[in-house]
Design a protein around this motif. Sequence first.
Motif, short mmCIF file in Angstrom:
data_model
loop_
_atom_site.label_atom_id
_atom_site.label_comp_id
_atom_site.label_asym_id
_atom_site.label_seq_id
_atom_site.Cartn_x
_atom_site.Cartn_y
_atom_site.Cartn_z
N ALA A 176 -1.75 52.34 20.98
CA ALA A 176 -1.45 53.60 21.67
C ALA A 176 -0.06 53.55 22.31
CB ALA A 176 -2.51 53.88 22.72
N ASP A 177 0.32 52.42 22.90
CA ASP A 177 1.65 52.30 23.51
C ASP A 177 2.74 52.40 22.45
OD1 ASP A 177 0.41 52.00 25.93
OD2 ASP A 177 0.49 49.81 25.91
N TYR A 178 2.52 51.77 21.31
CA TYR A 178 3.53 51.81 20.25
C TYR A 178 3.73 53.23 19.74
CZ TYR A 178 5.66 51.23 15.67
OH TYR A 178 6.48 51.35 14.57
N ILE A 179 2.63 53.94 19.48
CA ILE A 179 2.73 55.32 18.99
C ILE A 179 3.37 56.21 20.05
CG2 ILE A 179 1.41 57.31 18.17
CD1 ILE A 179 1.57 54.98 16.21
N LYS A 180 3.07 55.93 21.30
CA LYS A 180 3.66 56.72 22.39
C LYS A 180 5.17 56.56 22.43
CE LYS A 180 3.18 57.69 27.32
NZ LYS A 180 2.50 57.30 28.58
N GLN A 181 5.65 55.35 22.17
CA GLN A 181 7.09 55.12 22.16
C GLN A 181 7.76 55.94 21.04
OE1 GLN A 181 7.69 50.92 21.80
NE2 GLN A 181 6.68 50.44 23.76
N ILE A 182 7.12 55.97 19.87
CA ILE A 182 7.68 56.75 18.76
C ILE A 182 7.68 58.24 19.11
CG2 ILE A 182 7.39 57.38 16.35
CD1 ILE A 182 6.17 54.68 15.84
N ILE A 183 6.61 58.70 19.75
CA ILE A 183 6.53 60.12 20.13
C ILE A 183 7.64 60.47 21.10
CG2 ILE A 183 5.12 61.83 21.33
CD1 ILE A 183 2.64 60.41 20.18
N GLU A 184 7.87 59.60 22.10
CA GLU A 184 8.93 59.88 23.08
C GLU A 184 10.30 59.88 22.41
OE1 GLU A 184 8.47 60.87 26.05
OE2 GLU A 184 6.30 60.65 25.95
N ALA A 185 10.51 58.95 21.48
CA ALA A 185 11.80 58.92 20.79
C ALA A 185 12.01 60.17 19.95
CB ALA A 185 11.87 57.66 19.91
N ARG A 186 10.95 60.64 19.32
CA ARG A 186 11.09 61.86 18.51
C ARG A 186 11.30 63.08 19.38
NH1 ARG A 186 6.82 61.58 13.38
NH2 ARG A 186 7.57 59.59 12.52
N ARG A 187 10.71 63.10 20.55
CA ARG A 187 10.93 64.25 21.43
C ARG A 187 12.40 64.35 21.85
NH1 ARG A 187 5.52 63.59 25.16
NH2 ARG A 187 4.13 64.83 23.80
N GLU A 188 13.05 63.24 21.97
CA GLU A 188 14.45 63.25 22.36
C GLU A 188 15.38 63.58 21.19
OE1 GLU A 188 15.37 59.56 24.19
OE2 GLU A 188 13.95 59.81 25.86
N GLU A 189 15.10 63.00 20.02
CA GLU A 189 16.04 63.12 18.92
C GLU A 189 15.57 64.06 17.81
OE1 GLU A 189 17.94 59.60 17.46
OE2 GLU A 189 17.18 58.41 19.13
N ALA A 190 14.28 64.11 17.56
CA ALA A 190 13.78 64.89 16.42
C ALA A 190 12.47 65.59 16.77
CB ALA A 190 13.59 63.98 15.21
#
Length: 836
Positions: free
Chosen positions: A594-608
């Motif tokens: 869950a933490d790993y997927i959350k990191q990807i989600i946060e990164a996508r919210r910023e860039e994509a």
Amino acid sequence: MYMTCCCGCCSALRPRYKRLVDNIFPALPQDGLVKSNMEKLTFYSLSSPEKLDRIGDYLFQKASRDIYRRRHGFVIIAMEAMDQLLLACHSQTLNLFVESFLKMVQKLLESTDPQLQILATQSFVRFANIEEDTPSYHRRYDFFVSKFSAMCHSNHSDKLTRDSIRLAGIRGLQGVIRKTVSDDLVENIWEAQHMDKIVPSLLYNMQGAEKYETVSCLETETDTRDGIDDDPPKLAEACLRELVGRASFGHIRSVLRPVLTHFDRHELWLPNDFAVHVFKIIMFSIQAQYSYSVVEALMQHLDASGGGAGTRVRAARATVLSNIVAIAAGDSVGPSVLEIINNLLTNLRASVARDSEKESDERLYQEALINALGEFADHLPDFQKIDIMMFIVSKIPSGARGKPTKADCMLQSILLKSLLKVGTTYKTTELSKAFPAAFLEALLRVSSASEARTRALLQRILHTLLDRRANAPLLIVPTVEYAELGLTVEKCSRPDLIFISKHGYAIFSSLYEGLQLESNTAENISAIYTTLALLAIELASEETVCDMLQLILAIQQSAISNPVLSTSQQCQLHAITIALAALVPHVLVLPPLADYIKQIIEARREEAPHMLPPLSDDYDHVSPNKAPNKLPYLMIDQMALGECLKACGIEASRLQSPSPYTSGSAISLAHRHSWVEAGAAQGRDSLADISAGPVTELDSANSSPGVQRRTDNEFWHWGHEDAHTASLHDIRRENAHPMQSENVSLEALRRAASGPTEAERRDAERKKVSLNNTFRTAPFDHLLHITQPKYEIQDKLEEIFNSISEEPLLPMGANSPTGKTQSQPYTKYLTELFLY
């Protein structure tokens, strides 16, 4: 004095029964029947029953003269006397008296005075309630049926008089029914000549009601019946209930035929409130075992009308059918169930054929038939619902013979709507029961339909059958915020695990292929997301998490490499990929994942943000440098997923195996012998990598001295970074044969003896996966280009044989005739057989 004496003498000479009859009439009709003399007449009739026929005939003669002379008071007295005699005398000679009685009733009915008609009807009803000891073979009721039916249609100017006459007519028909249906030896009342008069007369009075309230027979019996005797519609309804309730199996059609004819002639199908009311009364009144006959007759009427009736009329008939078919479902067993379903599907198919030829209002008719199908299935047990769904699926055209026609596409859609209607009535307990092998195979076959709406409809069917905990409405729209939805999650049961182990690949592969179609809309992709999300919830288990993550990675890879997908579709696939990846740790409670997927989600919210839910129909605002294939660092990494699963104590070896999903076939290459995989496993390269010169890469190089294998194969690094290719160079250089270098270190020998390291095995596995993905996902033109030989085979062979004739195959060593050691190894060798 002479005249008086003469009359007295003549009176004394008359028969006694005539004198007794004469004495019951008063001097004035207003005084009414002389009761004391009536008692004497009754006692005489009981003591001398053989005189009954003469008494009745004499009363009929007196009443006929009074009717002619319009002395209605004396007619009423005569009728009252006949009624009392009829009720008092129960003997075998009663039949003789009944003939006179019926003649007198007929005489009164033929008069134009409403009062006499009502009086005659009342007498006939009393007679109908008498149970006779012996039947009469010669008695006929044709006149009474005709007359009572005519009274039911009375149009008298005075409303009270009109209602009284109509009530009398209905009661008369009720009396005829009671008198005839219970005795098989009397006239057959079920003949068409009688039913064509009785049934329309009752319906004519019923349709005059202000509102239609249909209740079952049990509710009618418990009713106080207040007001029925004073209301023609209610009395007609009670009479119709009695008529239908007394009908045997062979007589049901005799009642239904005039009902259908009456509705057709008088255009009573639209609006259909009255039709629904009448047919519900019939269904509630008929014997339970015969209720199927009503449904069958109505469906045959639909077939017989065909295109002759208006579309709205046929739709109204189908609506009536949908309202009554549920009543028959509880008592339908065996072949009758499938016969009803087959008839409904036949009408649907005929409607689709009409609709495809010309634009019309057939949709109303089709929807009514589909509702009828659903209502019928709703009242059946679950095992019969599965049989019905399998039967419907078997009727869906597959379109395997080429491009489906418009009629086939419409029929697919209509039958899937029918299947969905039945599916909504089914309550899934175990997936193996909801999806028998043949049923599941047929559903997955339909998932490749050419119409996008048809595919979306199929996904809705899967939602209905998969959702056991009411989670489907919460998962209609893709999201990554599952904590706010309040999903109901339970651990997967053992039978469901067995089911998914058998059929999981077929289901996942079908859904994967459904995401690769160019004609997909946002609705299609969202529907498949809902299906996968329900599967993730219903199959929540550590045994299935690797399969789900492997599918998620395959969808992500296809979003990058599938050339037929538009930018919008690629973004939509990435959005549902991250949504599904966020759902997996939510249902199984895996904090590291869950933490790993959350990191990807946060990164996508910023860039994509376009790579996150919700889905959009238009992604034109996405710049080319923000396209998904330009942002590899925002993707879900396979190795990272494996590490997260290991941190949670879950075996992740299956996650590292090659993806079994392919965009073009329903059968995984991992489950059959593939020359692509075989070549990858054995380290063989394509013919495209054979080039002229001393650096040719051959399989025999590993066993040949002084030759190193090339590592710049296009397949190995297609779509990979240069750094990855460089690492492969290093690994291959370390794995080279010890005799390939003059300076062999002890460490190299130790590594060669101990075998490949964990890193080497992982890199070799990665290379295999890369090669497999290349041949599975790369465009055909690209594969054709990279496998094209860079030379003519004949020229290459000539060059090889010339080199063999000019130079020795083996290097000259210490044992050579010259005694000199050759320092430079030869670099030309005989080629190995290759696969093209």
